[in-house]
Scaffold this motif. Structure first.
Motif, PDB file in Angstrom:
ATOM      1  N   TRP A   1       0.726  -1.231  -0.057  1.00 45.79           N
ATOM      2  CA  TRP A   1       0.056  -0.164  -0.112  1.00 45.79           C
ATOM      3  C   TRP A   1       0.849   1.229   0.066  1.00 45.79           C
ATOM      4  O   TRP A   1       0.643   2.198  -0.721  1.00 45.79           O
TER       5      TRP A   1
ATOM      6  N   ASP B   1      -9.746  -0.590 -10.850  1.00 48.32           N
ATOM      7  CA  ASP B   1      -8.962  -1.408  -9.869  1.00 48.32           C
ATOM      8  C   ASP B   1      -7.441  -1.407 -10.398  1.00 48.32           C
ATOM      9  O   ASP B   1      -6.615  -2.535 -10.361  1.00 48.32           O
TER      10      ASP B   1
ATOM     11  N   LEU C   1     -11.113   4.871  -2.643  1.00 49.50           N
ATOM     12  CA  LEU C   1     -12.023   3.839  -2.011  1.00 49.50           C
ATOM     13  C   LEU C   1     -13.053   3.224  -3.281  1.00 49.50           C
ATOM     14  O   LEU C   1     -13.222   2.122  -3.350  1.00 49.50           O
TER      15      LEU C   1
ATOM     16  N   ILE D   1     -10.554   1.517  -6.378  1.00 45.69           N
ATOM     17  CA  ILE D   1      -9.881   0.322  -6.345  1.00 45.69           C
ATOM     18  C   ILE D   1     -10.446  -0.738  -5.420  1.00 45.69           C
ATOM     19  O   ILE D   1     -11.155  -0.315  -4.348  1.00 45.69           O
ATOM     20  N   GLN D   2     -10.504  -1.907  -5.647  1.00 42.55           N
ATOM     21  CA  GLN D   2     -11.068  -3.092  -5.097  1.00 42.55           C
ATOM     22  C   GLN D   2     -10.202  -3.940  -4.446  1.00 42.55           C
ATOM     23  O   GLN D   2     -10.069  -4.458  -3.346  1.00 42.55           O
TER      24      GLN D   2
ATOM     25  N   SER E   1      -6.851  -5.852  -2.775  1.00 44.06           N
ATOM     26  CA  SER E   1      -6.053  -5.484  -1.597  1.00 44.06           C
ATOM     27  C   SER E   1      -4.721  -4.988  -2.060  1.00 44.06           C
ATOM     28  O   SER E   1      -4.209  -4.012  -1.538  1.00 44.06           O
TER      29      SER E   1
ATOM     30  N   LYS F   1      -4.472  -1.400  -3.215  1.00 46.37           N
ATOM     31  CA  LYS F   1      -4.809  -0.174  -2.313  1.00 46.37           C
ATOM     32  C   LYS F   1      -4.117   0.879  -1.992  1.00 46.37           C
ATOM     33  O   LYS F   1      -2.518   0.435  -1.879  1.00 46.37           O
TER      34      LYS F   1
ATOM     35  N   VAL G   1      -6.993   4.047   2.564  1.00 52.01           N
ATOM     36  CA  VAL G   1      -7.950   3.034   2.065  1.00 52.01           C
ATOM     37  C   VAL G   1      -7.525   1.497   2.767  1.00 52.01           C
ATOM     38  O   VAL G   1      -8.552   0.921   3.467  1.00 52.01           O
ATOM     39  N   GLY G   2      -6.178   1.216   2.454  1.00 52.71           N
ATOM     40  CA  GLY G   2      -5.922  -0.067   2.982  1.00 52.71           C
ATOM     41  C   GLY G   2      -6.034  -0.218   4.561  1.00 52.71           C
ATOM     42  O   GLY G   2      -6.435  -1.023   5.154  1.00 52.71           O
TER      43      GLY G   2
ATOM     44  N   THR H   1      -9.794  -0.121   5.774  1.00 57.34           N
ATOM     45  CA  THR H   1     -10.924  -1.483   5.165  1.00 57.34           C
ATOM     46  C   THR H   1     -10.038  -2.761   5.634  1.00 57.34           C
ATOM     47  O   THR H   1     -10.633  -3.682   5.840  1.00 57.34           O
TER      48      THR H   1
END
Length: 302
Positions: free
Chosen positions: A95, A162, A240, A243-244, A246, A249, A253-254, A257
């Motif tokens: 990340w 993504d 957010l 990007i989906q 992991s 990210k 966001v990482g 979430t």
């Protein structure tokens, strides 16, 4: 006698400056009220969040919940377990790398577009230049919560969902307007006579921009770059939405979430992630704070 008279004149001038300028700060009570107390409040408000993140990142889970036996503002048995978990048991390093790449690329694209826009508005003097400059700045006031809906349609249609390019190409939508406004003020402070002399010598507009304007605008470029990099680094809504997976990210966001599972908050890892994620921006401001302040004052006074 001349030296004594000169010293007396200097003393008199110094006394006049003290009386008309900062002389009221000579007494200790006034210094406490007007200088020390405001500075103390400012330092506490500014640094306490970093202090809280630091002690939480190295505090065992028991000390976070047992306030009867442990002081919440201090650490009795520090541990690096939360930091180890964050760096080796999560995707946090990825990340962090994604955030650096995306922020750097978006900042470069935004500065490139802002330089051309600001120079055209301030120097080419076409009809409606001022209105265009005002419209560009007003575009910055449009909230991202409105823009991300049409931008998401474009991202899906272009097949960028993504991927880091989804953020690299959408971040300039809010970075370019303010950077352009900031550089407009700085370009305005550069004497136009320098460009006139260059035009008389046969230089083109491109040569003037590259060899005269940009070297003189380094503080402004640094200020705009810091601003753009900081906004890109902390951006949340677009990251957010677009990007989906992991591994793609960003840090804001990482951390939120992946480290919050249902109603379980891993506070140690959360604070460690927030602390480490804020260090690059802190270092950036520390090295270039003089250029940032000089550029901001130059742009505002114009």
């Amino acid at each position: 006698m001349a030296e004594i008279k000169s010293a007396a004149i200097k003393k008199t001038k110094r006394q006049e400056l003290d009386e008309g300028g900062m002389g009221y700060l000579q007494s200790l009570p006034r210094r406490v009220v007007t200088v020390y107390l405001p500075l103390l409040v400012f330092v506490i408000v500014l640094l306490f969040p970093f202090y809280w993140m630091t002690i939480t990142a190295i505090k065992p889970n028991l000390e976070m919940t047992d306030y009867a036996n442990f002081n919440p503002l201090w650490v009795v048995h520090p541990t690096f377990e939360h930091i180890r978990y964050l760096l080796f048991d999560t995707s946090y390093p990825g990340w962090l790398l994604n955030t650096i790449i995306i922020s750097t690329a978006a900042t470069f694209l935004s500065l490139l577009a802002a330089v051309f826009a600001a120079y055209a508005i301030e120097r080419l003097r076409f009809s409606g230049a001022r209105q265009v400059g005002l419209a560009i700045f007003l575009a910055y006031l449009v909230p991202p919560s409105i823009l991300f809906i049409p931008l998401s349609v474009m991202v899906f249609n272009l097949g960028l969902y993504d991927t880091p390019f989804a953020l690299i190409l959408t971040y300039p939508t809010f970075l370019v307007p303010f950077c352009t406004w900031l550089l407009m003020g700085y370009f305005r402070s550069i004497p136009f006579e320098l460009e006139e002399c260059a035009l008389i010598d046969g230089a083109s507009r491109w040569q003037i921009l590259i060899k005269i304007v940009l070297p003189l605008s380094v503080p402004g470029l640094i200020s705009a770059g810091i601003f753009a990099f900081t906004l890109s680094w902390n951006e949340f809504i677009y990251a957010l939405t677009f990007i989906q997976s992991s591994e793609n990210k960003t840090v804001p966001v990482g951390v939120l979430t992946e480290l919050v599972r249902s109603d379980v908050y891993e506070w140690g890892a959360l604070m460690a992630g927030a602390l480490i994620g804020s260090l690059p921006v802190v270092v950036l401001y520390s090295f270039f704070v003089e250029h940032y302040v000089s550029s901001m004052t130059g742009a505002v006074k114009e």
